[in-house]
Structure formats: structure tokens, C-alpha cells
Design an enzyme around this catalytic site. Structure first.
Site, PDB file in Angstrom:
ATOM      1  N   HIS A 118       0.856  -1.189   0.000  1.00 39.65           N
ATOM      2  CA  HIS A 118       0.000   0.000   0.000  1.00 39.65           C
ATOM      3  C   HIS A 118       0.890   1.236   0.000  1.00 39.65           C
ATOM      4  O   HIS A 118       2.012   1.221   0.517  1.00 39.65           O
ATOM      5  CB  HIS A 118      -0.969  -0.004   1.191  1.00 39.65           C
ATOM      6  CG  HIS A 118      -0.341   0.088   2.541  1.00 39.65           C
ATOM      7  ND1 HIS A 118      -0.005   1.293   3.136  1.00 39.65           N
ATOM      8  CD2 HIS A 118       0.007  -0.875   3.438  1.00 39.65           C
ATOM      9  CE1 HIS A 118       0.506   1.065   4.331  1.00 39.65           C
ATOM     10  NE2 HIS A 118       0.542  -0.238   4.541  1.00 39.65           N
ATOM     11  N   ASP A 120      -0.403   4.445   0.853  1.00 40.75           N
ATOM     12  CA  ASP A 120      -0.827   5.482   1.794  1.00 40.75           C
ATOM     13  C   ASP A 120      -0.043   5.329   3.089  1.00 40.75           C
ATOM     14  O   ASP A 120       0.509   4.254   3.386  1.00 40.75           O
ATOM     15  CB  ASP A 120      -2.328   5.409   2.053  1.00 40.75           C
ATOM     16  CG  ASP A 120      -2.752   4.109   2.742  1.00 40.75           C
ATOM     17  OD1 ASP A 120      -2.275   3.021   2.317  1.00 40.75           O
ATOM     18  OD2 ASP A 120      -3.552   4.161   3.686  1.00 40.75           O
ATOM     19  N   ASP A 150       6.683   1.424   5.949  1.00 41.86           N
ATOM     20  CA  ASP A 150       5.283   1.002   5.914  1.00 41.86           C
ATOM     21  C   ASP A 150       4.517   1.822   4.885  1.00 41.86           C
ATOM     22  O   ASP A 150       3.945   2.848   5.206  1.00 41.86           O
ATOM     23  CB  ASP A 150       4.677   1.187   7.301  1.00 41.86           C
ATOM     24  CG  ASP A 150       3.267   0.650   7.434  1.00 41.86           C
ATOM     25  OD1 ASP A 150       2.849  -0.136   6.568  1.00 41.86           O
ATOM     26  OD2 ASP A 150       2.591   1.029   8.388  1.00 41.86           O
ATOM     27  N   GLU A 184      -5.090   1.539   2.778  1.00 44.11           N
ATOM     28  CA  GLU A 184      -4.971   0.409   3.701  1.00 44.11           C
ATOM     29  C   GLU A 184      -5.019   0.863   5.157  1.00 44.11           C
ATOM     30  O   GLU A 184      -5.623   0.194   6.009  1.00 44.11           O
ATOM     31  CB  GLU A 184      -3.665  -0.348   3.432  1.00 44.11           C
ATOM     32  CG  GLU A 184      -3.525  -1.668   4.181  1.00 44.11           C
ATOM     33  CD  GLU A 184      -2.926  -1.538   5.576  1.00 44.11           C
ATOM     34  OE1 GLU A 184      -2.983  -2.515   6.337  1.00 44.11           O
ATOM     35  OE2 GLU A 184      -2.409  -0.442   5.911  1.00 44.11           O
ATOM     36  N   GLU A 185      -4.401   1.998   5.451  1.00 42.04           N
ATOM     37  CA  GLU A 185      -4.314   2.452   6.841  1.00 42.04           C
ATOM     38  C   GLU A 185      -5.665   2.836   7.430  1.00 42.04           C
ATOM     39  O   GLU A 185      -5.806   2.952   8.651  1.00 42.04           O
ATOM     40  CB  GLU A 185      -3.344   3.641   6.947  1.00 42.04           C
ATOM     41  CG  GLU A 185      -1.902   3.340   6.542  1.00 42.04           C
ATOM     42  CD  GLU A 185      -1.178   2.414   7.515  1.00 42.04           C
ATOM     43  OE1 GLU A 185      -1.830   1.920   8.461  1.00 42.04           O
ATOM     44  OE2 GLU A 185       0.021   2.173   7.315  1.00 42.04           O
ATOM     45  N   ASP A 210       1.947 -10.146   0.796  1.00 45.90           N
ATOM     46  CA  ASP A 210       1.684  -8.785   1.263  1.00 45.90           C
ATOM     47  C   ASP A 210       2.588  -8.488   2.458  1.00 45.90           C
ATOM     48  O   ASP A 210       3.372  -9.337   2.890  1.00 45.90           O
ATOM     49  CB  ASP A 210       0.213  -8.651   1.656  1.00 45.90           C
ATOM     50  CG  ASP A 210      -0.221  -7.208   1.907  1.00 45.90           C
ATOM     51  OD1 ASP A 210       0.486  -6.286   1.459  1.00 45.90           O
ATOM     52  OD2 ASP A 210      -1.265  -7.000   2.546  1.00 45.90           O
ATOM     53  N   HIS A 454       4.617   3.734  12.205  1.00 45.85           N
ATOM     54  CA  HIS A 454       3.490   4.500  12.769  1.00 45.85           C
ATOM     55  C   HIS A 454       3.952   5.449  13.873  1.00 45.85           C
ATOM     56  O   HIS A 454       3.109   6.079  14.524  1.00 45.85           O
ATOM     57  CB  HIS A 454       2.388   3.583  13.306  1.00 45.85           C
ATOM     58  CG  HIS A 454       1.569   2.943  12.242  1.00 45.85           C
ATOM     59  ND1 HIS A 454       0.262   2.543  12.438  1.00 45.85           N
ATOM     60  CD2 HIS A 454       1.849   2.613  10.955  1.00 45.85           C
ATOM     61  CE1 HIS A 454      -0.215   2.001  11.315  1.00 45.85           C
ATOM     62  NE2 HIS A 454       0.747   2.032  10.408  1.00 45.85           N
TER      63      HIS A 454
END
Length: 479
Positions: A118, A120, A150, A184-185, A210, A454
Site C-alpha cells: 500500500h 498510503d 510502511d 490500507e491504513e 503482502d 506509525h
């Protein structure tokens, strides 16, 4: 009485003998030898492409109105420039909710593979970063930026690997799809649309890869080798809201239990009665794989879980953390609200728990367990949102072996193992069409690096970023 004593001693001796024999036989399995060839490519070009992706502020939020769509469009516009061979050879379909699907055609009509990522990222608090989060600054062999880990590193790894292979004239045996999402987030629907496309076309997949586990150290008791953790399932999730109502009133004359007090008692009851433990298939396979590489005492435990499961369960409950999360549904109380004033009893008080569901549990069964454990009619519960655990993937198949071989060739000497992923990813949607979904982030990460995902100061060593490209080159050669 003497006979009883002799019998007991004989039984104990037999038990000890069985445990020791099983422990001594519990050794690492033989690994199939494979030739490892050097993968040569322009590493500086791959790093430069990653930097350009990081500079796109593709922050996803709960509502589109809060997002900067221009930053997503900026990323889309860059892709043909960064990966010209891919855009020359591959077919591209754009789906709603920022779904991108590339198709690299193969030689045959066999079952295709899907490689996912992903693009985003989560929001940042820029003033808490040591370096600007969207400048892709490189210092001392490290790139700083939100999304470096990420998962723009794997997004870039997949497309850079395809770029290299296409330039060499490579054509895979079967089709390879590159499936990306930009939401995705926030549990966006981009990946869902792609899965529905495969459903509608009747496309059966041989393998889906993934984000997920990584190559890590010191994650399993007694194992000194690096471990490559391949998620073959992921836990479900439930956000549960608890509520207690009252008549409110002045705090100078409270009843014996206020709404906040009642909720606190409910919280303590749940924390004091953890969910039952279950050694599910992903965890059993992990114990069986990594336990064989452990020190003698731990080998004895994992070789004889029929005897020591209770001790392992007790240790997990007392210590919490990752081992406990692997063995049971966990409950983390995260929010509580009451009165707006310190001298007013709230008419209603609420709290929220984030529940991660073991594959043996469901949203419904977990909620029933919680309500029974609290045992108080004054406490009502409401499911805010949730999803059941994913399908468990097969490891006795060519798809898993491809992933295993590509990992072993890229990070030589590591132990590759299945495991249960405690986080959620877009790959859970693929369980509707495949039992060959593998969650592996193509990186070797330290605990310090994992902590920046994150968080503040997310960054990636350049060598880690280029290793991701190597991994995907090797994986695509096997498709």
C-alpha cells in the site's frame, strides 16, 4: 504401599524418559540446498525511486475530505517516470478507492501470483521528528521519511524488481499481478475492489504476498539465529464500547457505585479473566519450527507441549506481550469518558476496548465472553466495528515454498517460519479467493526500527531498501 511407591517411581521415570527422547529428537529439519546467484541492478536508481515516493504526502484519513488528493495524484504521475519498463509492458487498471492493479503477462495460462503493498501512510506530528518526514533525507546510509518502512519500501521493491527483470527480457512462467492500494491504513476499499475483480474473472491464484512479518532477531525464546516470520493468518479485530447510564447528580452525595466506578469494575473483571488460550495452526507451526532451533530447556517445552502447555499458558498470561497475543484473544482498554466537570456525576460513562481475535474466536463469541465475564446488567456493550480472523493459509504447497526459497536466498542463514500476525492488513480480503496468502515484509528489521513504524522518525537503511528489491527479483523469477 511399597508396590505403590515403586509404581509411582516407574511412572515418573517413564514420563521423564519420554520427555527426554522427544526433546533429543526435536532437531532442526534438513534444508534443501539451493544455489544462490548474485542479483545485479542499479541500486542508486532504486533508492532514488523510493525517495520520490516518500516525498509524496499520501496521508490517508478517515474521510476523503481531510486528505490531500493532489499528493496521491502526484504519486500516480510519477510512476511512469520511475518505472518506465513496467508501464511499457504491463497492463494497468485503476479501481475506485485508489486501487492499482498491474498485470505482467506470463508464458502460460497457469495460476498467477499477486504481490501487494500500500502507498498510503499514517499522519505525522512533524515537530516531534528529528528530520522532515516527507523530504526523504539520506544521512549515514539511512533514508528518513514516513512510509519508508510502511510500505513504500515494498511498493518500490516490487516495481523496481519488475523494472530490472523486464529490462533483461524476463517473462514469468505465469502471470504476475502487482496489486496496490492507497487506503490500507484506514481500511479503504481499494483492495476489496481488486479481489472482486479476480472473483468476477474467475482467476485462481497460486500465491499472494503482502506486508507482514520481517527478518528479526530475539523474538523467540532460546533462538539466536535471525528468524523470517511469514504470516499465514492474521487475528481479527473488534472495537467494543461499554456504557453505563445513571441519573447524574452532584458529586457531594454519591451512591455506592458511580458509572465510572461500575465501568472500572467491569474493566478489572475482564483483565482478571483473560480469554482461554488456543494453540492454533499458525502458532503450532511456529512452535514446531523455531522450537527446534532453541536451547535445550525451551526445546523440551516445545517438543512436549502436551505436558508443558499449562506452564507456557501461565507464563504468557503473566507477562503479556507478543507470546500472549499469539495464544489468545487479547483485550486492551484504550478510552474512557465521564463527566465534563469534576464535581458532577456523569449521566453516562463510556469506555472502549480494542480486542484482537484469536483464530478460534469470532466477533460474536468474543462479545459473548466479555458480557458473561462482566456479568453486570448495568453495563451495556456495542460493537463499533470489527472483522473476524482471516483464513489460515496452506504451507504445504509450491506458493509457500517459493516465498521460503526467496527469503533463504536473500537473507542467508535465517530460519523461515510461519506465524500468526496480530495486526491487520489488506491481504485479509484475499482469503475469500485463496488459501495461499503470505504476509512478509521484505526487510530485516531491528526492534528499534520496528518501533518507528506509525511512530516518529521512521527511517530505513539503504541496504535494507535494496535487499527488498533483491527479494522480489528472486521471488518473481520463481513465478
Amino acid at each position: 504401599m511399597a508396590y505403590v511407591g515403586i509404581f509411582v517411581l516407574a511412572a515418573v521415570a517413564a514420563l521423564v524418559a519420554v520427555i527426554l527422547i522427544r526433546t533429543l529428537r526435536f532437531k532442526p529439519r534438513a534444508i534443501e540446498p539451493q544455489e544462490v546467484s548474485e542479483e545485479s541492478f542499479d541500486k542508486e536508481k532504486a533508492i532514488a525511486a523510493l525517495g520520490e515516493l516518500v516525498k509524496c504526502k499520501t496521508v490517508s484519513r478517515a474521510t476523503h475530505a481531510e486528505e490531500d488528493e493532489a499528493e496521491f495524484e502526484k504519486l500516480y504521475a510519477l510512476l511512469p517516470t520511475l518505472y518506465p519498463n513496467v508501464h511499457k509492458v504491463c497492463e494497468l487498471i485503476r479501481f475506485e478507492d485508489r486501487g492499482l492493479l498491474y498485470r505482467l503477462r506470463g508464458k502460460t495460462e497457469g495460476k498467477p501470483s499477486v504481490l501487494m503493498a500500500h502507498f498510503d501512510v499514517v499522519p505525522v506530528c512533524e515537530e516531534l521528528w528529528e528530520k522532515p518526514p516527507f523530504d526523504a533525507i539520506i544521512e549515514d546510509g539511512v533514508m528518513w521519511g514516513r512510509g519508508t518502512l510502511d510500505t513504500k519500501v515494498t511498493f518500490n521493491g516490487i516495481l523496481s524488481a519488475a523494472e530490472v527483470l523486464i529490462s533483461e527480457g524476463f517473462v514469468p512462467e505465469n502471470d504476475v499481478y502487482f496489486a496496490f492500494s492507497g487506503g490500507e491504513e484506514v481500511n479503504g476499499k481499494g483492495a476489496v475492489h481488486i479481489v472482486n475483480y479476480f472473483k468476477e474473472k474467475g482467476i485462481e491464484l497460486s500465491m499472494v504476498v503482502d506486508e507482514g512479518g520481517a527478518v528479526v532477531e530475539k523474538v523467540f525464546p532460546g533462538v539466536s539465529k535471525p528468524c523470517a516470520m511469514v504470516g499465514i493468518a492474521e487475528k481479527g479485530m473488534l472495537n467494543l464500547k461499554y456504557k453505563v447510564a445513571s441519573g447524574g447528580g452532584h458529586a457531594s452525595a454519591p451512591k455506592p457505585h458511580t458509572p465510572v466506578g461500575i465501568l472500572s469494575r467491569a474493566c478489572c473483571r475482564v483483565e482478571g479473566h483473560p480469554f482461554p488460550s488456543h494453540i492454533t495452526a499458525p502458532v503450532a507451526q511456529m512452535f514446531d519450527t523455531l522450537g527446534r532451533h532453541s536451547t535445550f530447556v525451551y526445546r523440551m517445552i516445545f517438543a512436549n507441549l502436551w505436558c508443558f502447555k499449562g506452564i507456557l499458558d501461565l507464563l504468557a498470561k503473566k507477562s503479556g506481550g507478543e507470546m500472549n497475543a499469539l495464544m489468545r484473544t487479547t483485550v486492551a482498554f484504550t478510552q474512557m469518558t465521564g463527566s465534563d466537570a469534576p464535581n458532577v456525576i456523569p449521566p453516562t460513562a463510556e469506555m472502549v476496548s480494542n480486542i484482537r481475535l484469536n483464530p478460534e474466536d469470532t466477533v460474536e463469541s468474543a462479545r459473548a465472553y466479555i458480557e458473561k465475564t462482566i456479568g453486570d446488567e448495568k453495563v451495556t456493550s456495542e460493537a463499533m466495528n470489527g472483522m473476524n480472523p482471516s483464513r489460515i493459509s496452506d504451507t504445504d504447497c509450491e506458493g509457500y515454498r517459493r516465498v521460503e526459497r526467496a527469503i533463504s536466498a536473500t537473507w542467508q542463514g535465517c530460519v523461515v517460519t510461519p506465524y500468526l500476525m496480530v495486526q491487520c492488513s489488506d491481504s485479509r480480503h484475499y482469503g475469500a479467493i485463496s488459501d495461499k496468502v503470505y504476509r512478509f515484509s521484505a526487510m530485516a528489521l531491528t526492534s528499534e526500527e520496528r518501533a518507528t513504524i506509525h511512530g516518529n522518525n521512521e527511517r530505513i537503511p539503504l541496504e535494507t531498501a535494496t535487499k527488498a528489491v533483491e527479494f522480489f527479483i528472486r521471488l518473481m523469477r520463481r513465478c
